[in-house]
Design a protein around this motif. Structure first.
Motif, short mmCIF file in Angstrom:
data_model
loop_
_atom_site.label_atom_id
_atom_site.label_comp_id
_atom_site.label_asym_id
_atom_site.label_seq_id
_atom_site.Cartn_x
_atom_site.Cartn_y
_atom_site.Cartn_z
N SER A 174 -7.16 -3.04 3.11
CA SER A 174 -6.48 -4.11 3.84
C SER A 174 -7.13 -5.44 3.50
CB SER A 174 -6.55 -3.86 5.36
OG SER A 174 -7.89 -3.71 5.80
N ILE A 189 -6.41 -10.08 4.02
CA ILE A 189 -5.59 -11.20 4.49
C ILE A 189 -5.28 -12.11 3.31
CG2 ILE A 189 -5.51 -13.24 5.98
CD1 ILE A 189 -7.53 -11.78 7.82
N THR A 247 2.34 -3.57 4.95
CA THR A 247 2.29 -5.03 4.90
C THR A 247 2.94 -5.66 6.12
OG1 THR A 247 4.43 -5.20 3.77
CG2 THR A 247 2.46 -5.01 2.38
N ALA A 271 -4.49 -11.94 12.52
CA ALA A 271 -4.67 -11.41 11.18
C ALA A 271 -5.89 -10.50 11.11
CB ALA A 271 -4.82 -12.56 10.18
N MET A 324 -4.94 -7.15 12.46
CA MET A 324 -4.11 -6.42 11.50
C MET A 324 -4.93 -5.94 10.30
SD MET A 324 -0.51 -8.53 11.74
CE MET A 324 0.45 -7.14 11.15
N THR A 383 -3.73 -3.02 7.30
CA THR A 383 -2.53 -3.65 6.75
C THR A 383 -2.87 -4.84 5.86
OG1 THR A 383 -1.23 -3.00 8.69
CG2 THR A 383 -0.39 -4.84 7.39
N THR A 392 -2.04 -8.29 5.29
CA THR A 392 -1.39 -9.31 6.11
C THR A 392 -1.25 -10.60 5.32
OG1 THR A 392 -2.39 -8.33 8.08
CG2 THR A 392 -1.47 -10.54 8.30
N THR A 396 -0.14 -14.53 5.52
CA THR A 396 0.14 -15.62 6.45
C THR A 396 0.70 -16.81 5.67
OG1 THR A 396 -1.98 -16.80 6.36
CG2 THR A 396 -1.88 -14.84 7.76
#
Length: 215
Positions: A27, A29, A58, A92, A95, A100, A102, A104
């Motif tokens: 995972s 960000i 996602t 975030a 998540m 996941t 993520t 943004t």
């Protein structure tokens, strides 16, 4: 505040590594930043679509969508913008623990707030993607007419016109969206993510979770 002394973080039996193993990927960000009209949302959703096709877990946190719910109580003054980014960073982070990828898509105009968002997670978990686009091109793309309204003084605190945008100094990925088409942007992003090891498969964990006894 006194009540905070009674707040304790509860650790789950299912760890981030378990969730990553189940998903088959780590995972992370992916933080897209840039002026309004620079292509953040378009590219973030296109990246998500390709990741989804690869079987990745996602989710896109989009600026406009977030202001319909989580941040609907916030305006666009500097203090509200900072609070908006703080909330997004915390979501975030949750998540990220959920295993996941993520994405943004926010203007997130201030370096300090982006740096604070980066610091909420461990090194390597925050990938800043700068959608670099000349202001004149952003204005030409402005289907909502926001730049025109901002220049007429009808919209206050508009980034690039009446409020500053501070470009990233050392982003992990830069895409020049005024010079590259979407296919070129996607190819560059995926090439960089591959080289950074973000898309490397995660092996399945050999051990099953143990049940904890309750007393």
């Amino acid at each position: 505040m006194e009540y905070r002394k009674n707040i304790v973080w509860h650790h789950s039996q299912v760890s981030r590594s378990h969730r990553e193993s189940l998903n088959g990927h780590r995972s992370v960000i992916l933080w897209f930043t840039g002026l309004s009209g620079a292509g953040k949302s378009t590219i973030a959703h296109a990246v998500e679509a390709q990741l989804h096709q690869r079987g990745c877990s996602t989710f896109v946190l989009d600026g406009d969508n977030i202001r319909h719910g989580l941040s609907k109580d916030l305006g666009f003054e500097d203090s509200d913008r900072k609070e908006n980014i703080r909330r997004i960073a915390e979501v975030a982070k949750l998540m990220l623990d959920a295993g996941t990828i993520t994405l943004t898509a926010f203007i997130s105009p201030f370096r300090l707030e982006r740096e604070l968002a980066r610091r909420t997670v461990a090194e390597g978990d925050f990938i800043e993607i700068y959608c670099n686009c000349d202001l004149t091109v952003c204005e030409q793309r402005d289907v909502k007419g926001l730049y025109r309204k901002a220049r007429l003084g009808e919209i206050a605190h508009f980034t690039g016109i009446s409020s500053p945008y501070e470009p990233p100094e050392n982003p992990e990925i830069v895409i020049n969206t005024d010079q590259m088409n979407i296919e070129e942007c996607l190819a560059h992003i995926f090439d960089r993510l591959q080289k950074m090891g973000i898309l490397s498969p995660i092996p399945v964990l050999p051990k099953a979770l143990k049940r904890s006894s309750t007393k």
